[in-house]
Design an enzyme around this catalytic site. Structure first.
Site, PDB file in Angstrom:
ATOM      1  CB  CYS A 148       5.379 -10.707  -0.488  1.00 21.52           C
ATOM      2  SG  CYS A 148       5.641  -9.905  -1.145  1.00 21.52           S
ATOM      3  CG  HIS A 185       7.646  -6.796   1.932  1.00 19.01           C
ATOM      4  ND1 HIS A 185       8.113  -6.721   2.876  1.00 19.01           N
ATOM      5  CD2 HIS A 185       8.013  -6.998   1.179  1.00 19.01           C
ATOM      6  CE1 HIS A 185       8.980  -6.511   2.617  1.00 19.01           C
ATOM      7  NE2 HIS A 185       8.894  -7.168   1.329  1.00 19.01           N
ATOM      8  CG  HIS A 234      12.234  -3.846   0.299  1.00 20.12           C
ATOM      9  ND1 HIS A 234      12.638  -4.121  -1.510  1.00 20.12           N
ATOM     10  CD2 HIS A 234      11.503  -4.504   0.384  1.00 20.12           C
ATOM     11  CE1 HIS A 234      12.241  -5.253  -1.326  1.00 20.12           C
ATOM     12  NE2 HIS A 234      11.351  -5.704  -0.415  1.00 20.12           N
ATOM     13  CD  GLU A 253       0.639  12.191  21.773  1.00 17.19           C
ATOM     14  OE1 GLU A 253       1.091  12.265  22.615  1.00 17.19           O
ATOM     15  OE2 GLU A 253      -0.430  12.250  21.314  1.00 17.19           O
ATOM     16  CG  HIS A 311      13.658  -8.276   3.375  1.00 17.66           C
ATOM     17  ND1 HIS A 311      13.978  -9.395   2.430  1.00 17.66           N
ATOM     18  CD2 HIS A 311      12.223  -7.168   2.560  1.00 17.66           C
ATOM     19  CE1 HIS A 311      12.330  -9.482   1.371  1.00 17.66           C
ATOM     20  NE2 HIS A 311      12.111  -8.127   1.554  1.00 17.66           N
TER      21      HIS A 311
HETATM   22  C1  LIG Z   1      13.986  -5.928  -5.532  1.00 16.76           C
HETATM   23  S1  LIG Z   1      12.746  -6.626  -4.856  1.00 16.76           S
HETATM   24  C2  LIG Z   1      13.222  -7.925  -4.530  1.00 16.76           C
HETATM   25  C3  LIG Z   1      12.328  -9.350  -3.963  1.00 16.76           C
HETATM   26  C4  LIG Z   1      11.468  -8.512  -2.980  1.00 16.76           C
HETATM   27  O1  LIG Z   1      12.114  -8.301  -1.535  1.00 16.76           O
HETATM   28  C5  LIG Z   1      10.141  -7.640  -3.012  1.00 16.76           C
HETATM   29  O2  LIG Z   1       9.453  -7.535  -1.759  1.00 16.76           O
HETATM   30  C6  LIG Z   1       9.630  -8.063  -4.250  1.00 16.76           C
HETATM   31  O3  LIG Z   1       8.894  -9.117  -4.435  1.00 16.76           O
HETATM   32  P1  LIG Z   1       7.626  -8.896  -5.299  1.00 16.76           P
HETATM   33  O4  LIG Z   1       7.567 -10.868  -5.997  1.00 16.76           O
HETATM   34  O5  LIG Z   1       6.106  -9.018  -5.199  1.00 16.76           O
HETATM   35  O6  LIG Z   1       7.488  -8.502  -6.320  1.00 16.76           O
HETATM   36 ZN    ZN Z   2      10.524  -7.523   0.360  1.00 13.80          ZN
END
Ligand SMILES: CSCCC(=O)C(=O)COP(=O)(O)O
Ligand code: ZN
Length: 291
Positions: A151, A168, A170, A197, A253
């Site tokens: 990232c 970031h 998921h 709100e 994602h």
């Molecule tokens: C199963 S995680 C796949 C990679 C990803 O989307 C992520 O956000 C993690 O990236 P990193 O290189 O920080 O582990």
């Molecule tokens: Zn990711």
């Protein structure tokens, strides 16, 4: 933390006390520091060990990730990731967090269990740094045998916008709203919601205060790519198209959320996740997102 957990996290047997950086970067860093911070000379001159050209330099910048202060980024990133793991944001190694403090960027390693991270696993980049090619990024602290988060160029893009922290996740709620928006409004549509709100927890734009109850929150959505790094151009394009946004969803994602500082990034990310969960439940009940 017991040794079993540390071993499980650190399969490479990472040596906490040393690491490598490129000679070119190390010379640059040393000379710059000698010229501007005389009080640091004794410490820094004693640390770097120069190797012949084209070889690595053994050095010890562990002090950059060692602090008693719980607010220090090297302590804060692991602490935050433990919380984020418990909230379902960074499970299975996915997701992460990066913090800028002054001219240093703190970055987690790639592909590790983010909730088990320790301060000595953190990379430090000198800011500003070239974003591409990746080999030109100015790492001044680099754990052995670990790679920086995939990232990283996305986090750097947020820092270029003036962010102090970028998260970031998921989150399944974030993923679900990207699917609902695509099905209901098409692939080019944003996520939009009003009259909730918690919208007040999201800025209207830099220096423009926060959104109000009757405003419509808009979060752009970009398509996923095979590799995390390749999301960078899509993220940048969304930032240009929506200059007031503090977040970009990634279809199937997750989401990138940034803030002027760590507290703002975290609370904005929390507000958005709350809103996304609510939106999914509203959709199930047949309730519209925008009044
Ligand atoms: C199963 S995680 C796949 C990679 C990803 O989307 C992520 O956000 C993690 O990236 P990193 O290189 O920080 O582990
Ligand atoms: Zn990711």
């Amino acid at each position: 933390m017991n040794n079993d957990v540390e071993d499980a996290y650190d399969p490479f047997g990472d040596n906490e006390d040393d690491y490598t950086i490129s000679p070119r970067l190390n010379v640059h860093w040393l000379l710059g520091t000698l010229g501007t911070k005389p009080h640091a000379i004794t410490k820094l001159v004693a640390i770097p060990i120069m190797c012949p050209a084209d070889q690595t330099v053994a050095t010890n910048n562990d002090h950059l990730v060692q602090s008693e202060d719980p607010e220090h980024p090297a302590n804060l990133i692991p602490e935050l990731c433990r919380k984020f793991y418990n909230w379902g944001w960074v499970t299975g190694t996915g997701g992460g967090t990066s913090i800028r403090q002054g001219d240093h960027i703190f970055i987690a390693p790639s592909g590790v269990q983010k909730e088990l991270m320790q301060p000595n696993n953190i990379f430090v980049l000198q800011w500003p740094t070239p974003k591409y090619p990746a080999s030109d990024r100015n790492y001044i602290r680099k754990p052995l045998k670990l790679n920086p988060s995939a990232c990283t160029p996305l986090f750097l893009t947020a820092f270029e916008q003036g962010a102090g922290c970028c998260i970031h996740t998921h989150s399944q709620w974030a993923v679900l709203v990207t699917l609902l928006v695509e099905r209901e409004k098409g692939p080019d549509a944003c996520f939009e919601i009003s009259n909730i709100e918690q919208i007040k927890g999201i800025p209207r734009g830099k220096g423009k205060g926060m959104l109000g109850f009757f405003d419509t929150l808009k979060i752009p959505i970009i398509e996923n790519t095979a590799f995390e790094e390749d999301l960078t151009s899509g993220l940048k394009a969304a930032m240009n198209k929506y200059p007031d946004t503090y977040a970009v969803l990634v279809r199937r994602h997750g989401i990138y959320v940034w803030g002027d500082n760590t507290a703002k990034a975290k609370t904005q990310c929390e507000s958005l996740d709350y809103i996304f969960q609510l939106a999914v439940e509203m959709h199930k009940l047949g309730l519209p997102w925008v009044k």
